[in-house]
Design a protein around this motif. Structure first.
Motif, PDB file in Angstrom:
ATOM      1  N   HIS A   1       0.676  -1.174   0.121  1.00 52.99           N
ATOM      2  CA  HIS A   1       0.005   0.060   0.004  1.00 52.99           C
ATOM      3  C   HIS A   1       0.814   1.058   0.221  1.00 52.99           C
ATOM      4  CE1 HIS A   1      -3.400   2.680   0.865  1.00 52.99           C
ATOM      5  NE2 HIS A   1      -2.827   3.086   1.807  1.00 52.99           N
ATOM      6  N   ASN A   2       2.122   1.238   0.757  1.00 54.17           N
ATOM      7  CA  ASN A   2       2.759   2.521   0.714  1.00 54.17           C
ATOM      8  C   ASN A   2       3.628   2.633  -0.442  1.00 54.17           C
ATOM      9  OD1 ASN A   2       2.101   2.906   3.367  1.00 54.17           O
ATOM     10  ND2 ASN A   2       3.911   1.717   4.273  1.00 54.17           N
ATOM     11  N   ALA A   3       4.068   1.391  -1.049  1.00 55.84           N
ATOM     12  CA  ALA A   3       4.674   1.549  -2.538  1.00 55.84           C
ATOM     13  C   ALA A   3       3.417   2.305  -3.675  1.00 55.84           C
ATOM     14  CB  ALA A   3       4.879   0.376  -2.851  1.00 55.84           C
ATOM     15  N   ARG A   4       2.275   2.002  -3.559  1.00 50.12           N
ATOM     16  CA  ARG A   4       1.196   2.507  -4.464  1.00 50.12           C
ATOM     17  C   ARG A   4       1.242   4.031  -4.208  1.00 50.12           C
ATOM     18  NH1 ARG A   4      -2.257  -1.876  -3.358  1.00 50.12           N
ATOM     19  NH2 ARG A   4      -3.466  -0.510  -2.001  1.00 50.12           N
ATOM     20  N   LEU A   5       1.161   4.164  -2.884  1.00 52.02           N
ATOM     21  CA  LEU A   5       1.280   5.692  -2.289  1.00 52.02           C
ATOM     22  C   LEU A   5       2.190   6.565  -2.850  1.00 52.02           C
ATOM     23  CD1 LEU A   5      -0.342   5.524   1.121  1.00 52.02           C
ATOM     24  CD2 LEU A   5      -1.444   6.073  -0.822  1.00 52.02           C
ATOM     25  N   GLU A   6       3.466   5.911  -2.737  1.00 48.85           N
ATOM     26  CA  GLU A   6       4.535   6.589  -3.200  1.00 48.85           C
ATOM     27  C   GLU A   6       4.559   6.796  -4.756  1.00 48.85           C
ATOM     28  OE1 GLU A   6       7.978   4.107  -2.030  1.00 48.85           O
ATOM     29  OE2 GLU A   6       7.756   4.553   0.092  1.00 48.85           O
ATOM     30  N   TRP A   7       3.960   5.855  -5.614  1.00 53.03           N
ATOM     31  CA  TRP A   7       4.027   5.936  -7.095  1.00 53.03           C
ATOM     32  C   TRP A   7       3.084   7.224  -7.236  1.00 53.03           C
ATOM     33  CZ3 TRP A   7       7.369   5.067 -10.718  1.00 53.03           C
ATOM     34  CH2 TRP A   7       8.238   4.044 -10.489  1.00 53.03           C
ATOM     35  N   ILE A   8       1.805   7.322  -6.499  1.00 51.87           N
ATOM     36  CA  ILE A   8       0.856   8.180  -6.756  1.00 51.87           C
ATOM     37  C   ILE A   8       1.798   9.521  -6.591  1.00 51.87           C
ATOM     38  CG2 ILE A   8      -1.205   9.312  -5.973  1.00 51.87           C
ATOM     39  CD1 ILE A   8      -2.184   6.552  -5.316  1.00 51.87           C
ATOM     40  N   VAL A   9       2.404   9.571  -5.537  1.00 55.35           N
ATOM     41  CA  VAL A   9       3.076  11.064  -5.162  1.00 55.35           C
ATOM     42  C   VAL A   9       3.867  11.220  -6.318  1.00 55.35           C
ATOM     43  CG1 VAL A   9       4.520  12.105  -3.620  1.00 55.35           C
ATOM     44  CG2 VAL A   9       2.675  10.779  -2.597  1.00 55.35           C
ATOM     45  N   ILE A  10       4.722  10.318  -6.719  1.00 56.41           N
ATOM     46  CA  ILE A  10       5.740  10.410  -7.809  1.00 56.41           C
ATOM     47  C   ILE A  10       5.012  10.985  -9.255  1.00 56.41           C
ATOM     48  CG2 ILE A  10       7.394   9.323  -9.336  1.00 56.41           C
ATOM     49  CD1 ILE A  10       8.263   7.640  -6.963  1.00 56.41           C
ATOM     50  N   TRP A  11       3.765  10.486  -9.433  1.00 52.59           N
ATOM     51  CA  TRP A  11       3.140  10.940 -10.557  1.00 52.59           C
ATOM     52  C   TRP A  11       2.629  12.113 -10.543  1.00 52.59           C
ATOM     53  CZ3 TRP A  11       4.218   9.257 -15.462  1.00 52.59           C
ATOM     54  CH2 TRP A  11       4.901   8.102 -15.409  1.00 52.59           C
ATOM     55  N   LEU A  12       2.081  12.533  -9.486  1.00 53.03           N
ATOM     56  CA  LEU A  12       1.570  13.736  -9.121  1.00 53.03           C
ATOM     57  C   LEU A  12       2.520  14.894  -9.287  1.00 53.03           C
ATOM     58  CD1 LEU A  12      -0.825  13.305  -5.982  1.00 53.03           C
ATOM     59  CD2 LEU A  12      -1.502  13.737  -8.320  1.00 53.03           C
ATOM     60  N   ILE A  13       3.966  14.480  -8.666  1.00 58.47           N
ATOM     61  CA  ILE A  13       4.996  15.477  -8.840  1.00 58.47           C
ATOM     62  C   ILE A  13       5.308  15.615 -10.302  1.00 58.47           C
ATOM     63  CG2 ILE A  13       7.600  15.783  -8.367  1.00 58.47           C
ATOM     64  CD1 ILE A  13       6.958  14.372  -5.698  1.00 58.47           C
ATOM     65  N   VAL A  14       5.360  14.702 -10.879  1.00 53.25           N
ATOM     66  CA  VAL A  14       5.762  14.716 -12.377  1.00 53.25           C
ATOM     67  C   VAL A  14       4.639  15.585 -13.191  1.00 53.25           C
ATOM     68  CG1 VAL A  14       5.653  13.192 -14.800  1.00 53.25           C
ATOM     69  CG2 VAL A  14       6.953  12.551 -12.839  1.00 53.25           C
ATOM     70  N   VAL A  15       3.522  15.245 -12.970  1.00 49.02           N
ATOM     71  CA  VAL A  15       2.446  16.219 -13.579  1.00 49.02           C
ATOM     72  C   VAL A  15       2.487  17.690 -13.130  1.00 49.02           C
ATOM     73  CG1 VAL A  15      -0.022  16.544 -13.562  1.00 49.02           C
ATOM     74  CG2 VAL A  15       0.636  14.265 -13.518  1.00 49.02           C
TER      75      VAL A  15
END
Length: 267
Positions: free
Chosen positions: A233-247
């Motif tokens: 679950h934490n890994a999914r949250l990290e990828w969500i944060v990463i993609w938000l930062i990319v956007v």
């Protein structure tokens, strides 16, 4: 106690720590008497009754007296034979209890043995429940090792952890049941020695250790699954944060390019 008093004469009922004794029928010269022991923790020990009489006791008296009766499918039945000898001391061997003929009318000798038998039966119920939980969850580490995933939701894992906790708490409460009964504090030493021999034969201490070891394995496995699920679950949250930062970076770059007229619609 009220159920027993409504069924049997007061002279046939005696109270001991954690148990009520009932003389179901009196002994004669040729036939041993029928004795019942109703333990507070939901166990009934029957001596000298046939199968029909035992079924009647369980169906009527025991169910009425029980505060929270177990389901019929969980009812645990342990059967032992008993006989009388003029030479041998009271003992148990090959699931057969041998009593001295002098003790044929002494229900306290049977009580000393019944304490150990009742403790064993109560322990067997928890052993069965824990075994069912082990069988229910044994495929989980295999699935994790084979696929790297566990097909369980966090809610299901939490429910399993709750079930383990409930059973472990029940076994911890059972420890007071498995202690040497208060009856032996005032009883003759020979009664306690007999009780301890029966406990040794039934391997009560070893079975409790095995039960606690199974709990430890279950708890460790479920903690591992919970940690695995949390990490996933934490890994999914990290990828969500990463993609938000990319956007956010892309949008920022576009805005900067727009300020310099490098991006935007031409007029």
């Amino acid at each position: 106690m009220q159920v027993l008093r409504a069924t049997f004469p007061a002279s046939a009922i005696k109270s001991y720590p954690d148990v009520f004794y009932v003389e179901y029928f009196a002994a004669s010269d040729d036939t041993p008497g029928g004795d019942l022991f109703f333990f507070d923790y939901g166990v009934v020990a029957c001596w000298g009754l046939d199968s029909a009489q035992e079924a009647s006791v369980i169906r009527t008296l025991a169910r009425q007296a029980a505060g929270t009766p177990v389901d019929a499918g969980e009812m645990e039945v342990d059967q032992f034979q008993f006989n009388y000898s003029s030479l041998e001391k009271p003992h148990i061997q090959n699931d057969t209890v041998t009593l001295h003929r002098k003790a044929a009318r002494d229900h306290q000798v049977k009580l000393a043995i019944s304490y150990a038998l009742a403790q064993s039966t109560k322990l067997s119920l928890h052993e069965r429940r824990v075994t069912e939980m082990v069988l229910e969850t044994k495929h989980l580490p295999e699935s994790l090792a084979r696929t790297g995933k566990v097909a369980l939701s966090p809610e299901t894992i939490a429910k399993l952890i709750g079930k383990v906790f409930i059973q472990k708490a029940a076994v911890n409460l059972l420890s007071s049941v498995l202690d040497t009964p208060e009856f032996f504090w005032r009883a003759p030493d020979s009664f306690q020695a007999l009780y301890e021999r029966i406990c040794e034969y039934l391997e009560l201490e070893e079975r409790v250790e095995v039960l606690n070891a199974r709990f430890a394995v279950l708890q460790e496995m479920l903690d591992m699954l919970r940690d695995h699920e949390n990490n996933h679950h934490n890994a999914r949250l990290e990828w969500i944060v990463i993609w938000l930062i990319v956007v956010e970076v892309v949008v920022g770059v576009l805005e900067v390019l727009g300020l310099f007229g490098l991006v935007g619609s031409e007029k």
